[in-house]
Design a protein around this motif. Structure first.
Motif, PDB file in Angstrom:
ATOM      1  N   PRO A  10       0.833  -1.207   0.000  1.00 15.23           N
ATOM      2  CA  PRO A  10       0.000   0.000   0.000  1.00 15.23           C
ATOM      3  C   PRO A  10       0.869   1.258   0.000  1.00 15.23           C
ATOM      4  N   ASN A  11       0.435   2.257  -0.745  1.00 18.70           N
ATOM      5  CA  ASN A  11       1.221   3.492  -0.802  1.00 18.70           C
ATOM      6  C   ASN A  11       1.039   4.305   0.481  1.00 18.70           C
ATOM      7  N   ALA A  12       1.781   5.389   0.601  1.00 13.26           N
ATOM      8  CA  ALA A  12       1.779   6.199   1.817  1.00 13.26           C
ATOM      9  C   ALA A  12       0.391   6.749   2.116  1.00 13.26           C
ATOM     10  N   GLU A  13      -0.339   7.131   1.084  1.00  9.68           N
ATOM     11  CA  GLU A  13      -1.685   7.671   1.284  1.00  9.68           C
ATOM     12  C   GLU A  13      -2.621   6.609   1.862  1.00  9.68           C
ATOM     13  N   THR A  14      -2.504   5.379   1.330  1.00 12.80           N
ATOM     14  CA  THR A  14      -3.352   4.290   1.832  1.00 12.80           C
ATOM     15  C   THR A  14      -2.989   3.928   3.262  1.00 12.80           C
ATOM     16  N   ILE A  15      -1.697   3.894   3.555  1.00 15.58           N
ATOM     17  CA  ILE A  15      -1.267   3.587   4.923  1.00 15.58           C
ATOM     18  C   ILE A  15      -1.798   4.630   5.893  1.00 15.58           C
ATOM     19  N   ASP A  16      -1.739   5.882   5.514  1.00 20.42           N
ATOM     20  CA  ASP A  16      -2.270   6.943   6.377  1.00 20.42           C
ATOM     21  C   ASP A  16      -3.777   6.764   6.589  1.00 20.42           C
ATOM     22  N   ALA A  17      -4.479   6.325   5.564  1.00 23.33           N
ATOM     23  CA  ALA A  17      -5.926   6.112   5.683  1.00 23.33           C
ATOM     24  C   ALA A  17      -6.224   4.960   6.645  1.00 23.33           C
ATOM     25  N   PHE A  18      -5.431   3.892   6.560  1.00 23.49           N
ATOM     26  CA  PHE A  18      -5.591   2.790   7.509  1.00 23.49           C
ATOM     27  C   PHE A  18      -5.355   3.277   8.948  1.00 23.49           C
ATOM     28  N   VAL A  19      -4.318   4.059   9.132  1.00 22.38           N
ATOM     29  CA  VAL A  19      -3.966   4.531  10.474  1.00 22.38           C
ATOM     30  C   VAL A  19      -5.070   5.406  11.056  1.00 22.38           C
ATOM     31  N   ARG A  20      -5.691   6.215  10.218  1.00 17.39           N
ATOM     32  CA  ARG A  20      -6.765   7.085  10.711  1.00 17.39           C
ATOM     33  C   ARG A  20      -7.943   6.281  11.254  1.00 17.39           C
ATOM     34  N   ILE A  28       1.027   0.318  14.122  1.00 19.75           N
ATOM     35  CA  ILE A  28       2.478   0.175  14.245  1.00 19.75           C
ATOM     36  C   ILE A  28       3.088   0.276  12.856  1.00 19.75           C
ATOM     37  N   ARG A  29       3.906   1.292  12.678  1.00 21.10           N
ATOM     38  CA  ARG A  29       4.592   1.482  11.401  1.00 21.10           C
ATOM     39  C   ARG A  29       6.052   1.048  11.469  1.00 21.10           C
ATOM     40  N   TRP A  41       6.118 -18.526  17.614  1.00 22.92           N
ATOM     41  CA  TRP A  41       6.916 -18.856  18.798  1.00 22.92           C
ATOM     42  C   TRP A  41       7.977 -19.912  18.550  1.00 22.92           C
ATOM     43  N   ARG A  42       7.804 -20.742  17.517  1.00 19.70           N
ATOM     44  CA  ARG A  42       8.839 -21.744  17.229  1.00 19.70           C
ATOM     45  C   ARG A  42       9.935 -21.186  16.338  1.00 19.70           C
ATOM     46  N   ASP A  43       9.740 -19.957  15.828  1.00 16.43           N
ATOM     47  CA  ASP A  43      10.712 -19.267  14.987  1.00 16.43           C
ATOM     48  C   ASP A  43      10.896 -19.940  13.632  1.00 16.43           C
ATOM     49  N   ARG A  44       9.908 -20.732  13.216  1.00 15.81           N
ATOM     50  CA  ARG A  44       9.998 -21.350  11.888  1.00 15.81           C
ATOM     51  C   ARG A  44       9.581 -20.370  10.797  1.00 15.81           C
ATOM     52  N   TYR A  45       8.610 -19.515  11.103  1.00 18.62           N
ATOM     53  CA  TYR A  45       8.120 -18.567  10.108  1.00 18.62           C
ATOM     54  C   TYR A  45       8.377 -17.139  10.574  1.00 18.62           C
ATOM     55  N   ARG A  46       8.984 -16.358   9.699  1.00 14.82           N
ATOM     56  CA  ARG A  46       9.214 -14.939   9.929  1.00 14.82           C
ATOM     57  C   ARG A  46       8.753 -14.182   8.695  1.00 14.82           C
ATOM     58  N   GLY A  47       8.141 -13.032   8.917  1.00 21.07           N
ATOM     59  CA  GLY A  47       7.664 -12.255   7.790  1.00 21.07           C
ATOM     60  C   GLY A  47       7.910 -10.780   7.971  1.00 21.07           C
ATOM     61  N   LYS A  48       7.379 -10.001   7.050  1.00 19.48           N
ATOM     62  CA  LYS A  48       7.436  -8.543   7.113  1.00 19.48           C
ATOM     63  C   LYS A  48       6.034  -8.013   6.834  1.00 19.48           C
ATOM     64  N   ALA A  49       5.785  -6.805   7.238  1.00 18.27           N
ATOM     65  CA  ALA A  49       4.469  -6.204   7.010  1.00 18.27           C
ATOM     66  C   ALA A  49       4.613  -4.719   6.710  1.00 18.27           C
ATOM     67  N   ALA A  50       3.656  -4.211   5.978  1.00 19.29           N
ATOM     68  CA  ALA A  50       3.631  -2.775   5.712  1.00 19.29           C
ATOM     69  C   ALA A  50       3.127  -2.010   6.924  1.00 19.29           C
ATOM     70  N   LEU A  51       2.325  -2.707   7.765  1.00 18.07           N
ATOM     71  CA  LEU A  51       1.649  -2.028   8.867  1.00 18.07           C
ATOM     72  C   LEU A  51       0.999  -3.078   9.758  1.00 18.07           C
ATOM     73  N   VAL A  52       0.910  -2.795  11.049  1.00 20.01           N
ATOM     74  CA  VAL A  52       0.115  -3.596  11.975  1.00 20.01           C
ATOM     75  C   VAL A  52      -0.992  -2.710  12.517  1.00 20.01           C
ATOM     76  N   LEU A  53      -2.229  -3.169  12.387  1.00 23.18           N
ATOM     77  CA  LEU A  53      -3.390  -2.420  12.858  1.00 23.18           C
ATOM     78  C   LEU A  53      -4.056  -3.166  14.004  1.00 23.18           C
TER      79      LEU A  53
END
Length: 479
Positions: A10-20, A28-29, A41-53
């Motif tokens: 998501p672009n910056a505008e969309t992220i700001d809309a989610f945050v609002r 969390i950005r 908890w087993r540390d088998r899977y790790r990922g990344k995210a654009a945002l946590v809501l």
């Protein structure tokens, strides 16, 4: 390797809309601050995210999904992050938004006349059980992770636990749901009816769908009378082949009073005794296998103690079991159950562990374990199988710990090959490759081998109907 979803970040505008929608304090950005939501908890899977809501209510969840659908933003629903197949963890692209439901933790009502309670998805399971107990009732769903797993997560994965034998899985314990659909529409199916034969049972589609069809925000859960009597027993035996016969004996004698029937191997018990706290040997001398079972009744005077003594005595006389103990106090009962509850946790202290959550017919459990043990020894000589779990409903957690001294990374490199080989035995015996943990990322690509093509296609059609833009937990469950 599971193919990752191709949604754009998501672009910056969309992220700001989610945050609002949730407010800056509940979004969390920062990548470092997101870490607890991006690894299991087993540390088998790790990922990344654009945002946590972290939405506060159903209305905010609805607004988030409406915006996500309009902008084609992928959303990963997450409860207590205790899942074991990676379904709650985003992929490594960093393009997805994690939707953490922990703030939706209200109790909307308890109806003692109808024996049910309505709770929100973020309520921790242990708290739900305590609320039922405070009201003089029992909510029987019980898991090792109940202190942190949340109602929405256990429903999304159709969790099982130790009481399935008597009460069923999460699906059986749910009367109604509130679900936010992919486009933000809210389906209010919070009925407390025991009978409703008026068309498709939509709630059963969402339970076990792992967040791929909608986001569960509340549920009506079944309650039961609190047990007035409880008897906990443990038996030791040398021959696993005798376990199904002894289970049949106990079940035949006890009927609905038998609420749990678990199995543990000596190797696993040694792990618990070595690494667990407040644990002790259950018998003066060791046994190859241990059976843990419990009898309960909502009425006093059922003479469960005498019934337990009878079946144990019969089992010893027929040589199905070698020795037995009946808990003489609540503390002793909790001590016996602690040996079982720590079985998963302590395995990490013994190095790498390759996991399987499978189900086979009860009568074929000894055959499954014997064949799997033989295969594992051929694949990785010296590996230590730890088959344990819910013998009463055929669900075995067939975990394999690395050989002592072997490099952990080298051992875990056998994960896919060992899974495939063990699952082949399971399917040959008419079993399932996932009994209670779900499919998630771990078993997604195995599903076409385990299910007929028509079932996979029907599931895909359902997914397209509910989530045509594929924004809900893409890359999970469905191949």
């Amino acid at each position: 390797m599971t193919r990752q979803p191709d949604h754009k970040r998501p672009n910056a505008e969309t992220i700001d809309a989610f945050v609002r929608i949730v407010g800056e304090d509940h979004a969390i950005r920062d990548a470092a601050a997101m870490t607890p939501y991006l690894v299991e908890w087993r540390d088998r899977y790790r990922g990344k995210a654009a945002l946590v809501l972290k939405p506060a209510d159903t209305e905010q969840v609805s607004s988030i999904l409406k915006l996500a659908n309009e902008t084609r933003t992928a959303v990963v629903p997450q409860g207590g992050n205790t899942g074991l197949v990676g379904g709650q963890i985003p992929f490594e692209t960093g393009n997805e938004v994690v939707l953490s439901l922990g703030r939706l933790d209200r109790v909307r009502g308890i109806d003692l006349a109808s024996n049910c309670m309505t709770v929100e998805a973020g309520l921790v399971l242990a708290l739900a059980r305590q609320l039922a107990a405070n009201a003089g009732r029992l909510f029987p769903l019980s898991l090792a992770s109940e202190g942190s797993c949340q109602i929405g997560g256990v429903l999304a994965t159709n969790a099982g636990g130790v009481a399935v034998l008597a009460y069923g899985s999460a699906r059986d314990l749910t009367l109604g749901l509130e679900v936010v659909l992919a486009d933000g529409t809210v389906w209010n199916g919070l009925k407390s009816l025991r009978k409703d034969n008026s068309g498709y049972d939509l709630k059963d589609l969402f339970i076990g769908s792992e967040g791929t069809l909608g986001v569960i925000t509340a549920a009506v859960l079944r309650l039961f009378p609190k047990p007035a009597e409880r008897v906990t027993c443990m038996a030791g035996l040398s021959l696993l082949e005798a376990a199904p016969d002894f289970f049949a004996r106990v079940a035949g004698r006890a009927g609905p009073a038998l609420t749990a029937f678990e199995i543990m191997p000596r190797t696993g018990l040694e792990f618990v005794l070595r690494h667990g706290s407040d644990v002790r040997e259950p018998f003066p001398s060791p046994h190859a296998w241990y059976l843990l079972f419990e009898l309960t009744s909502p009425r006093e005077g059922e003479e469960l103690q005498r019934l337990a003594e009878t079946v144990l005595d019969e089992g010893i006389k027929t040589r199905e079991i070698e020795s037995a103990v009946i808990a003489s106090s609540l503390a002793q009962s909790e001590g016996l159950w602690r040996l079982r509850e720590l079985m998963s946790e302590v395995q990490k202290h013994e190095g790498g562990s390759i996991k399987h959550d499978v189900a086979v017919p009860v009568a074929r459990i000894p055959e499954f374990i014997a064949r799997a043990n033989q295969l594992v020894e051929l694949m990785v000589p010296g590996a230590r199988p730890i088959p344990f779990g819910h013998l009463g409903d055929g669900n075995i957690h067939y975990n394999v710990s690395q050989p002592p001294g072997m490099d952990r990374t080298i051992f875990l490199s056998h994960w896919e090959a060992m899974n495939a080989a063990v699952h082949e035995i399971v399917l040959d015996l008419g079993g399932s490759i996932s009994a209670e943990h779900g499919i998630g990322r771990m078993k997604r690509d195995l599903l076409p081998h385990a299910k007929p093509a028509i079932e996979i296609e029907l599931m895909r059609k359902i997914k397209r109907a509910f989530d045509p833009n594929r924004i809900l937990n893409p890359g999970k469950l469905l191949p």
